[in-house]
Design a protein around this motif. Structure first.
Motif, short mmCIF file in Angstrom:
data_model
loop_
_atom_site.label_atom_id
_atom_site.label_comp_id
_atom_site.label_asym_id
_atom_site.label_seq_id
_atom_site.Cartn_x
_atom_site.Cartn_y
_atom_site.Cartn_z
N THR A 190 0.78 -1.24 -0.04
CA THR A 190 0.09 -0.04 -0.06
C THR A 190 0.78 1.31 0.02
N ASN A 244 1.38 3.92 -2.96
CA ASN A 244 0.72 5.19 -2.25
C ASN A 244 -0.77 5.43 -2.49
N TRP A 245 -1.00 4.14 -2.03
CA TRP A 245 -2.77 3.75 -1.81
C TRP A 245 -2.95 4.43 -0.37
N THR A 246 -4.29 4.65 -0.32
CA THR A 246 -4.98 5.09 1.30
C THR A 246 -5.60 3.53 1.81
N ILE A 247 -5.11 3.68 3.20
CA ILE A 247 -5.79 2.51 3.85
C ILE A 247 -6.92 3.21 4.67
N HIS A 248 -8.10 2.30 4.85
CA HIS A 248 -9.22 2.70 5.55
C HIS A 248 -9.26 1.83 6.69
#
Length: 156
Positions: A102, A106-110
């Motif tokens: 991630t 550069n993905w977002t984590i929720h």
């Protein structure tokens, strides 16, 4: 600090806990967790209890009152009302790997809070439970569990 009750009798006299128990029972009803049925001659019902927890925010302020109905799965009998106790879980190495991937992309984590997590697991065995405190049932009637409930051997 808000005290957490240890018994149903204690909680049933406090409005906030009454609301929390009502919400839990409504969630159990929505998912068809059990049916009230006459107790079959061959069955030995397990008992259950309410567990109470005050949930707080990261700053320590009150978020909500949580009442959870927990089956006393230690009363279950192998081969009668449970056969397998498989609990699939994620290995921490896998979780760390996913976090690294991630970050690289550069993905977002929720994060999310899942209510009544185990209530989507259908039971294949016949499991009977005494009606919980706060649930009305005729004499000789019990809850035939249709879905996994916290505390059961079938619940991870």
């Amino acid at each position: 600090m808000i005290p957490e009750p240890s018994t149903y009798q204690e909680a049933s006299g406090i409005t906030e806990w009454q609301i929390a128990m009502k919400e839990e029972l409504e969630a159990l009803a929505r998912t068809g967790t059990w049916n009230i049925v006459p107790l079959p001659d061959h069955a030995v019902p397990i008992t259950c209890k309410w567990v109470y927890k005050v949930k707080t925010k990261s700053d320590g302020s009150l978020e909500r009152y949580k009442a959870r109905l927990v089956a006393r799965g230690f009363q279950q009998t192998h081969g009668l009302d449970y056969c397998e106790t498989l609990a699939p879980v994620a290995n921490m190495t896998t979780v760390r790997t996913m976090i690294v991937i991630t970050a690289i992309h550069n993905w977002t984590i929720h994060q999310m809070n899942v209510k009544n997590t185990f209530l989507h697991g259908d039971l294949h065995e016949e499991v009977y439970m005494h009606p919980p405190p706060g649930v009305e049932a005729s004499f000789g009637h019990v809850c035939r569990l249709r879905r996994a409930l916290y505390g059961l051997k079938q619940a991870p």
